[in-house]
Design a protein around this motif. Sequence first.
Motif, PDB file in Angstrom:
ATOM      1  N   VAL A   1      11.702  -4.065  -0.556  1.00 24.51           N
ATOM      2  CA  VAL A   1      10.596  -3.127  -1.936  1.00 24.51           C
ATOM      3  C   VAL A   1       9.767  -1.622  -1.493  1.00 24.51           C
ATOM      4  CG1 VAL A   1       7.732  -4.185  -1.642  1.00 24.51           C
ATOM      5  CG2 VAL A   1      10.112  -5.417  -1.524  1.00 24.51           C
ATOM      6  N   LEU A   2       9.650  -1.493  -0.306  1.00 24.24           N
ATOM      7  CA  LEU A   2       9.577   0.034   0.268  1.00 24.24           C
ATOM      8  C   LEU A   2      10.717   0.934  -0.770  1.00 24.24           C
ATOM      9  CD1 LEU A   2      10.327  -0.357   3.680  1.00 24.24           C
ATOM     10  CD2 LEU A   2       8.405  -0.173   2.870  1.00 24.24           C
ATOM     11  N   VAL A   3      12.010   1.087  -0.829  1.00 20.17           N
ATOM     12  CA  VAL A   3      12.181   1.949  -2.101  1.00 20.17           C
ATOM     13  C   VAL A   3      12.094   1.934  -3.283  1.00 20.17           C
ATOM     14  CG1 VAL A   3      14.678   0.164  -2.547  1.00 20.17           C
ATOM     15  CG2 VAL A   3      14.617   3.122  -2.477  1.00 20.17           C
ATOM     16  N   GLU A   4      11.751   0.234  -4.095  1.00 19.61           N
ATOM     17  CA  GLU A   4      10.987   0.722  -4.881  1.00 19.61           C
ATOM     18  C   GLU A   4       9.438   1.564  -4.949  1.00 19.61           C
ATOM     19  OE1 GLU A   4      12.406  -0.323  -8.301  1.00 19.61           O
ATOM     20  OE2 GLU A   4      13.948  -0.637  -7.193  1.00 19.61           O
ATOM     21  N   ALA A   5       8.749   0.537  -4.471  1.00 18.19           N
ATOM     22  CA  ALA A   5       7.558   1.250  -4.401  1.00 18.19           C
ATOM     23  C   ALA A   5       7.407   3.200  -4.358  1.00 18.19           C
ATOM     24  CB  ALA A   5       6.437   1.346  -3.206  1.00 18.19           C
ATOM     25  N   ALA A   6       8.809   3.178  -3.660  1.00 19.93           N
ATOM     26  CA  ALA A   6       8.572   5.303  -3.772  1.00 19.93           C
ATOM     27  C   ALA A   6       9.404   5.429  -5.230  1.00 19.93           C
ATOM     28  CB  ALA A   6      10.106   5.684  -2.905  1.00 19.93           C
ATOM     29  N   VAL A   7      10.152   4.623  -6.065  1.00 13.03           N
ATOM     30  CA  VAL A   7      10.397   5.090  -7.129  1.00 13.03           C
ATOM     31  C   VAL A   7       9.252   5.086  -8.165  1.00 13.03           C
ATOM     32  CG1 VAL A   7      11.690   3.942  -8.963  1.00 13.03           C
ATOM     33  CG2 VAL A   7      12.560   4.267  -6.405  1.00 13.03           C
ATOM     34  N   ALA A   8       8.028   3.761  -7.873  1.00 13.58           N
ATOM     35  CA  ALA A   8       7.043   3.368  -8.421  1.00 13.58           C
ATOM     36  C   ALA A   8       6.171   5.431  -8.477  1.00 13.58           C
ATOM     37  CB  ALA A   8       6.646   2.332  -9.023  1.00 13.58           C
ATOM     38  N   GLY A   9       6.317   5.821  -7.372  1.00 11.17           N
ATOM     39  CA  GLY A   9       5.666   6.983  -7.130  1.00 11.17           C
ATOM     40  C   GLY A   9       4.590   7.066  -6.428  1.00 11.17           C
TER      41      GLY A   9
END
Length: 291
Positions: A218-226
């Motif tokens: 979830v953390l990495v996807e949040a980063a991908v989402a900007g």
Amino acid sequence: MEIDDLRTFVEVADAGGVNSAARRLGLAKSIVSRRVLRLEEELGVQLLTRSTRGAGLTEAGTLFRERAADICASIDAAREEMSPEGELRGLLRVAAPASFAAQLAKSLAEFGRQHPSLHVHVRFNDRYVDLVAEGFDCGIRVGYLPDSNLVARKIGTLGVKLYASPSYVAQHGTPQSPSDIIKHSAITPATDAWTFTKDNQSVTVHPQGRFKADSAHVLVEAAVAGIGIVAMGEIMADPYVAAGALVPIMTEYQLPPVGIFIVRPPGQKPTRKVRLLIDLLAEEFAATKQR
């Protein structure tokens, strides 16, 4: 008196009910119930108090649980002593973080292939798992291991860097030094601190942000989402960097690596199945580090 009945009773006692024990053992609820009833009939005492909410130990059950667990442990130890190089049998229960499943999948599958008579049950969960209360032989932990009474062996390390998405960098720029971190939105697992080192000088900052989660995915996807900047293990972030979804930032500063540990309950020698799993994982992560 059957050893399987004893083991099943110990599982029911530790799990707090037939349903939970059945899930742990990978057996039908009816089989678990039948084994406990058979044991009670042989002993001539009631071991469990049963209700719609689960099962609790009677006074006799509390006393017998300790004896039954000792008997099972003694039989396991005797089997290992009699055939220290023989085929692994029985059940190995492992708890591991869901966020690290991709990195463990091949190694755990290989362990299962190498030992065809061993049942391997792995539960992936990002929450903290109580190995003793939940009946696991060992657990895999990734991070900075807190003090505990568990016996731990470090089997590897993960390098950590800061990452952000190209869209975040385009909109907000990148921090150039630790003091700039406070001006940016951070994505963290909880209240966190980042310690940066450069030229043998270290500084710790407390990042701020509106997005927190207890899962690395979830953390990495949040980063991908900007949404912000994340501190992430390189092995987890590399696929996103290769795809252009994330970019490493502030690479002239170093963050402390996190450890990969196998932990097991205290007060007992590790069983051969746990020792062999530790050896395999240590070898696998050492090979990964060299590549």
